[in-house]
Design an enzyme around this catalytic site. Structure first.
Site, PDB file in Angstrom:
ATOM      1  N   GLU A 257       0.946  -1.269   0.106  1.00  0.00           N
ATOM      2  CA  GLU A 257      -0.035  -0.225  -0.293  1.00  0.00           C
ATOM      3  C   GLU A 257       0.510   1.365   0.078  1.00  0.00           C
ATOM      4  OE1 GLU A 257      -1.479   3.006   0.590  1.00  0.00           O
ATOM      5  OE2 GLU A 257      -1.728   2.419   2.649  1.00  0.00           O
ATOM      6  N   CYS A 291      -1.927   8.810   2.422  1.00  0.00           N
ATOM      7  CA  CYS A 291      -1.247   8.253   1.774  1.00  0.00           C
ATOM      8  C   CYS A 291      -2.539   8.588   0.728  1.00  0.00           C
ATOM      9  CB  CYS A 291      -1.081   6.931   1.619  1.00  0.00           C
ATOM     10  SG  CYS A 291      -2.685   5.966   2.225  1.00  0.00           S
TER      11      CYS A 291
END
Length: 496
Positions: A257, A291
């Site tokens: 990720e 993110c």
């Protein structure tokens, strides 16, 4: 506790957590509180032999220990106990993360109160993980499949939300029957170590959960370790590429990720007050250190100025300060290297022709690693500030003419983690959402995640998915079993 949390000035000391017990280390490092730049905890700076011991403990627990002999229902019961303990200790764990990474206490408390839901959800899924009966093309065979745990997982976690992003890996992995060796960021290791006590209290067998803290080289040792079956990583894209390359030497499975440069798209029919709040939450929430930050604000020309004015005025009112205080809306950047990086990117954007609308510097009134919330306009999508992940409170505002151009700009990136669409037109909302190359798309919202919903990225934003039913498959292997039904001798040179 809900209004203001007092700060402790006593250094906290921690050991490694390996095979169900605290293990001392002769080397240590300090964890700094980003609010004041002062050390608040002393943690181990482990050697590779500690990593070897942790992997061996996880392997024993998986291959030989009681964990491997438990039923899925029994695993689920332990996970529910762990969830109850985390819920009980949410305030303590939130304070720890607040001191470790500088995020708002109220945000960390919200996360730790929500984390138990992940364990409850996947605990319930543990004994629902089943294979299939496969139709056979031969009358003398019965065929079925099994979903089995992948084995020992090496989890490498970042500094921005260490507890939550570890949970994204732990909850489905434990439900599947895996064991873990965790290497947290050297900047924020304490909550991960603290979880060891909770695993012990919940009754997990020794070796199921192991934590080894240290510098980045320790993570590299974990990735290349032959005793690891899978690496689950959250962090920067460039680091993720190195991990994938290193893991390939042992054909170790990976889920990654990674980073994002997410477009937050506002059309001219959107509710501008609501969209302004969404833009601010998307980039200044968590000090932009997420993110999925909405770092590229794409605004239709006809409403560009009106929306920008709203965002600037609200940004001027953002309260920076002690993340432990309930009134604080934005805390410091989590560590000094990131602090320097954010300020450098702001100067790069200005040198490329970006216009500074607000912020742009270290906050003059606060110590620690505070960067003012920053808004840059006159940004084009070819500038570095629009193409590279800053991971800080920096918003780049980009104009677009129409829907086609909006989609083109949004997709013109090497990333594909998240995106948002702000419009009152339901046809446009779905149409654009379907065309965006991103793993998560919000419509008239931003920065929402759930244990129920898969999360992950397209392109260089990663491999695999976390959360939801998809996540548990990332921690399993599929085994096919053929059962011959007649018991009669077969031609040894004939297939089937």
């Amino acid at each position: 506790m809900d209004q203001k949390v007092s700060e402790s000035h006593t250094l906290q000391h921690y050991d490694l957590y390996i095979d169900g017990r605290d293990v001392p280390c002769d080397r240590t490092m300090e964890s700094l509180n980003p609010y004041n730049g002062q050390p608040w905890a002393v943690v181990p700076d482990a050697r590779e032999e500690h990593m070897d011991a942790a992997v061996a403990a996880a392997r024993r627990a998986f291959d030989e220990g009681p964990w491997g002999r438990m039923t899925a229902t029994q695993r689920g019961a332990l996970m529910r106990k762990l969830a109850d303990i985390i819920a009980r200790d949410a305030e303590e764990l939130a304070q720890i993360e607040c001191r470790d990474n500088g995020k708002l206490y109220r945000e960390m408390l919200g996360q730790w109160r929500y984390i138990p839901e992940y364990f409850y959800y996947f605990a319930g899924m543990a004994d629902k993980l089943q294979g299939d009966v496969v139709p056979s093309d031969r009358t003398n065979f019965f065929i079925y499949t099994r979903r089995e745990p992948v084995g020992v997982v090496g989890a490498i976690t970042p500094w921005n939300s260490p507890g939550l992003l570890l949970t994204f890996k732990l909850a489905p992995g434990l439900a599947a029957g895996c064991t873990f060796v965790v290497k947290p960021s050297e900047h924020t290791p304490v909550s991960t170590l603290e979880l060891g006590k909770r695993f012990k209290e919940a009754g997990f067998p020794d070796g199921v959960y192991n934590v080894v803290t240290g510098q980045g080289a320790l993570g590299a040792a974990l990735v290349r370790h032959p005793g690891i079956d899978k690496i689950a990583f959250t962090g920067a894209t460039d680091t993720g590429k190195k991990i994938a390359a290193s893991a390939a030497s042992n054909l170790t499975r990976v889920s990654l990720e990674l980073g994002g440069k997410s477009p937050n798209i506002v059309f001219d029919d959107a509710d501008l007050d609501v969209a302004a709040n969404g833009a601010i939450a998307g980039i200044f929430g968590a000090t932009g250190q997420t993110c999925m930050a909405g770092s590229r604000l794409l605004v239709q020309e006809s409403v560009h100025d009106a929306l920008l004015d709203r965002i600037v005025e609200r940004t001027k009112q953002i309260r920076l300060g002690n993340p432990m205080d309930a009134e604080t809306e934005m805390g410091p950047v989590a560590n000094e290297p990131q602090f320097r990086k954010v300020l450098d990117y702001i100067e790069i954007a200005r040198s490329e022709g970006g216009t500074l609308c607000y912020g742009g510097q270290r906050d003059p009134d606060l110590g620690g690693f505070f960067v003012q919330p920053t808004i840059l306009s006159n940004i084009t999508n070819d500038m570095r500030i629009a193409r590279e992940e800053v991971f800080g409170p920096v918003l780049s505002v980009i104009k677009f003419r129409d829907e086609e151009e909006a989609v083109r700009i949004a997709n013109d990136t090497r990333f594909g983690l998240a995106a948002a669409v702000w419009t009152k037109n339901i046809h446009r909302a779905h149409r654009v959402a379907h065309r965006l190359r991103a793993g998560t798309v919000w419509i008239n919202a931003y920065r929402v995640v759930s244990f129920l919903t898969p999360f992950g990225g397209y392109k260089e934003s990663g491999l695999g998915r976390e959360n939801g039913a998809d996540a548990i498959r990332e921690y399993t292997e599929t085994k096919s079993v053929y059962v011959e039904l007649t018991g009669e001798p077969r031609d040894p040179f004939k297939l089937g």
